[in-house]
Design an enzyme around this catalytic site. Structure first.
Site, PDB file in Angstrom:
ATOM      1  N   TYR A  76      -6.207 -39.177   6.593  1.00  0.00           N
ATOM      2  CA  TYR A  76      -6.416 -37.725   6.616  1.00  0.00           C
ATOM      3  C   TYR A  76      -7.492 -37.328   5.608  1.00  0.00           C
ATOM      4  CZ  TYR A  76      -5.289 -32.774   6.892  1.00  0.00           C
ATOM      5  OH  TYR A  76      -5.357 -31.423   7.090  1.00  0.00           O
ATOM      6  N   PHE A 128     -30.382 -21.240  19.740  1.00  0.00           N
ATOM      7  CA  PHE A 128     -29.464 -21.696  20.794  1.00  0.00           C
ATOM      8  C   PHE A 128     -28.369 -20.636  20.987  1.00  0.00           C
ATOM      9  CE2 PHE A 128     -25.780 -24.353  22.129  1.00  0.00           C
ATOM     10  CZ  PHE A 128     -26.308 -24.807  23.315  1.00  0.00           C
ATOM     11  N   ASP A 129     -27.789 -20.575  22.194  1.00  0.00           N
ATOM     12  CA  ASP A 129     -26.872 -19.446  22.476  1.00  0.00           C
ATOM     13  C   ASP A 129     -25.632 -19.386  21.583  1.00  0.00           C
ATOM     14  OD1 ASP A 129     -25.763 -21.594  23.793  1.00  0.00           O
ATOM     15  OD2 ASP A 129     -25.853 -20.722  25.797  1.00  0.00           O
ATOM     16  N   ASP A 219     -31.450 -26.620  12.925  1.00  0.00           N
ATOM     17  CA  ASP A 219     -30.444 -26.881  13.946  1.00  0.00           C
ATOM     18  C   ASP A 219     -30.916 -28.211  14.531  1.00  0.00           C
ATOM     19  OD1 ASP A 219     -28.888 -27.108  16.161  1.00  0.00           O
ATOM     20  OD2 ASP A 219     -29.157 -25.044  16.844  1.00  0.00           O
ATOM     21  N   ALA A 221     -29.823 -30.851  16.420  1.00  0.00           N
ATOM     22  CA  ALA A 221     -29.189 -31.614  17.515  1.00  0.00           C
ATOM     23  C   ALA A 221     -30.100 -32.716  18.059  1.00  0.00           C
ATOM     24  CB  ALA A 221     -28.775 -30.673  18.637  1.00  0.00           C
ATOM     25  N   LYS A 262     -25.702 -34.827  21.075  1.00  0.00           N
ATOM     26  CA  LYS A 262     -27.039 -35.004  21.650  1.00  0.00           C
ATOM     27  C   LYS A 262     -27.628 -36.310  21.078  1.00  0.00           C
ATOM     28  CE  LYS A 262     -26.001 -30.678  22.836  1.00  0.00           C
ATOM     29  NZ  LYS A 262     -26.225 -29.615  21.960  1.00  0.00           N
ATOM     30  N   HIS A 454     -21.838 -17.176  32.893  1.00  0.00           N
ATOM     31  CA  HIS A 454     -22.406 -18.218  33.746  1.00  0.00           C
ATOM     32  C   HIS A 454     -21.500 -19.420  33.957  1.00  0.00           C
ATOM     33  CE1 HIS A 454     -23.569 -20.343  30.097  1.00  0.00           C
ATOM     34  NE2 HIS A 454     -24.008 -21.346  30.813  1.00  0.00           N
TER      35      HIS A 454
HETATM   36  C1  LIG Z   1     -25.613 -28.221  21.801  1.00  0.00           C
HETATM   37  C2  LIG Z   1     -26.294 -27.434  20.794  1.00  0.00           C
HETATM   38  C3  LIG Z   1     -25.594 -26.653  19.865  1.00  0.00           C
HETATM   39  C4  LIG Z   1     -24.094 -26.496  19.891  1.00  0.00           C
HETATM   40  O1  LIG Z   1     -23.449 -27.703  19.759  1.00  0.00           O
HETATM   41  P1  LIG Z   1     -22.069 -28.048  20.482  1.00  0.00           P
HETATM   42  O2  LIG Z   1     -21.815 -29.448  20.050  1.00  0.00           O
HETATM   43  O3  LIG Z   1     -22.280 -27.907  21.963  1.00  0.00           O
HETATM   44  O4  LIG Z   1     -21.058 -27.097  19.973  1.00  0.00           O
HETATM   45  C5  LIG Z   1     -26.326 -25.965  18.916  1.00  0.00           C
HETATM   46  N1  LIG Z   1     -27.662 -26.015  18.892  1.00  0.00           N
HETATM   47  C6  LIG Z   1     -28.372 -26.752  19.774  1.00  0.00           C
HETATM   48  C7  LIG Z   1     -29.861 -26.781  19.692  1.00  0.00           C
HETATM   49  C8  LIG Z   1     -27.720 -27.475  20.756  1.00  0.00           C
HETATM   50  O5  LIG Z   1     -28.434 -28.178  21.639  1.00  0.00           O
END
Ligand SMILES: *Cc1c(COP(=O)(O)O)cnc(C)c1O
Length: 462
Positions: A76, A128-129, A219, A221, A262, A454
């Protein structure tokens, strides 16, 4: 084929364990699509032959990752697997403090709960959304400072994810540095089609923010794909290893959030990394509240092992050469078939311009969604609409927003599909393109889901 071209086709892995997939009959596909209400998210995974819905969490694990998972430590607190994961990320990025999260949006929620105040702003390049939603949820606002070429589907520019430094300066001056929570650079820029950001741009943004006392975050990813584009396209980087390029990229920022679904090639997970010890302390409590104790943050020891190894896998240049090459080849195949795509092709997906694909279908009849539906019916290929359905309605007026582009996204899972699958996809799209040239009617919403629509709205044919 030149030697250089041939090098791009080298596939640096082979299948050892395979997952059966199946193409349903035309009749079955038609009835599944209708039962799903023409909503691609309502299909079962087993109904799909080639699944290009997303590149998130859909990559194949390597033998090294699977082997490492057997060593997962599920303690943990103070898990050995956490130490390995955090250690690898620090070695890669130079950011000393690492906190795991269940996925990227978990990291966003934790970070923004600490950094964003009511009325603060977060300038960036096409947030990102979920990121945008978390900044707004914390009381802040996003200001999009993407360069104008990044918003133009036809514009040729090697780094369409770049921030417009002039616009960024104006934004900071307009709101005042104290009201800027931080500046966010998304690498690669997902909403902009996986378009990269140049090292020069990262350096300039960082220098200006440092002068103003403003923190800069990534960000991150798709940090590795971004680094590969820098190596291929930016002067002075061709002979540097991606590892060096990644290290330099991160040297300009104060921290990052990352979805590890990703480029880190794991089914689930994410992280926050920061340079400042004080901020790290502040992040611990919201991490415990929302994600879990700060040495697991919603991840299992097994998944942290896979993530630690995924960071190694993705720093292999032959992997990145193949990855970016595979996406580029899909784009080239579609272009050769006369299909209108967004150019240049980004790192993780090819986007088809729905309005140009169906020139006879009115813009408010969801041409990109129509193409998603028809690609599934024609060949069992699942894609995702990034357009009029996704963007939704104006929260103030209730009117449908008309997006600049209405796109069908073909996102390519990492290490999962062979060239045969992608050749098949090109053929499916080319067939739909040929057979439906004169189509004049599209779709109308049947049941519109409230809020984020969507994922669950259904449609009918007009
Ligand atoms: C996928 C993604 C996120 C969010 O990540 P999740 O793992 O889907 O919660 C944030 N920013 C970017 C650029 C992404 O591609």
């Amino acid at each position: 084929m030149s030697e250089r071209e041939r090098a791009r086709t080298v596939v640096p892995f082979r299948a050892k364990v395979v997952e059966p997939i199946r193409l349903l009959s035309r009749e079955e596909r038609r009835s599944r699509m209708e039962a799903a209400g023409l909503c691609l998210f309502a299909l079962k995974g087993d109904d799909v032959y080639v699944d290009l819905l997303t590149d998130s969490g859909t990559g194949s694990l390597s033998t090294q990752q699977l082997g490492a998972m057997m060593m997962g430590d599920e303690s943990y607190a103070g898990s050995r697997s956490f130490d390995k994961m955090a250690g690898n990320f620090t070695a890669l990025s130079g950011l000393p403090y690492v906190i795991p999260s269940h996925q990227g949006r978990g990291a966003e929620k934790v970070l923004n709960s600490v950094l964003v105040r009511k009325h603060s702003v977060v300038p960036g390049n096409s947030h990102f959304d979920t990121t945008k939603a978390h900044i707004e949820f914390a009381g802040g606002r996003c200001v999009d400072c993407t360069i104008s070429a990044g918003l133009d589907s036809g514009a040729a520019h090697p780094f369409k994810g770049n921030l417009d430094v002039g616009k960024l300066r104006e934004t900071i001056a307009h709101f005042g540095p104290r009201n800027v929570a931080y500046v966010l650079i998304t690498i690669t820029c997902n909403s902009g089609g996986g378009q990269p950001v140049s090292m020069e741009n990262i350096r300039e943004v960082s220098a200006h923010c440092r002068e103003q006392g403003i923190a800069v975050f990534f960000d991150a990813a798709r940090f590795a794909e971004n680094a590969w584009f820098i190596k291929e396209r930016e002067a002075g980087y061709a002979d540097k290893h991606v590892r060096e390029i990644v290290r330099e990229m991160f040297s300009y920022v104060d921290g990052c959030t990352m979805s590890s679904k990703k480029d880190a090639i794991v089914p689930m997970g994410g992280l926050i990394a920061v340079r400042d010890a004080g901020l790290f302390e502040q992040l611990k409590t919201p991490t415990i509240l929302f994600e879990g104790f700060y040495t697991y943050g919603g991840m299992s020891g097994m998944m942290m092992e896979a993530l630690a190894q995924g960071l190694e896998d993705v720093m292999q240049e032959d992997y990145l050469r193949h990855r970016i090459g595979q996406v580029a080849r899909l784009g080239a195949g579609l272009r050769a078939a006369g299909v209108p795509i967004v150019e240049p092709v980004g790192g993780h997906a090819v986007f088809i311009d729905g309005r140009r694909f169906y020139p006879g279908v009115p813009e408010d009849e969801f041409p990109a969604q129509l193409l998603c539906v028809e690609m599934y019916k024609e060949g069992g290929v699942r894609t995702c609409e990034i357009g009029a359905n996704l963007i939704g309605r104006d929260p103030d007026t209730g009117e449908n927003i008309r997006p600049a582009l209405d796109l069908t996204r073909l996102a390519i899972p990492r290490r999962a599909y062979f060239q045969e699958h992608l050749d098949y996809v090109v053929d499916v799209v080319a067939t739909v393109h040929e057979e439906q040239k004169g189509r004049t009617r599209g779709l109308a919403l049947l049941h519109e889901a409230p809020g984020i629509r969507h994922f669950s709205s259904t449609f009918r044919y007009l």
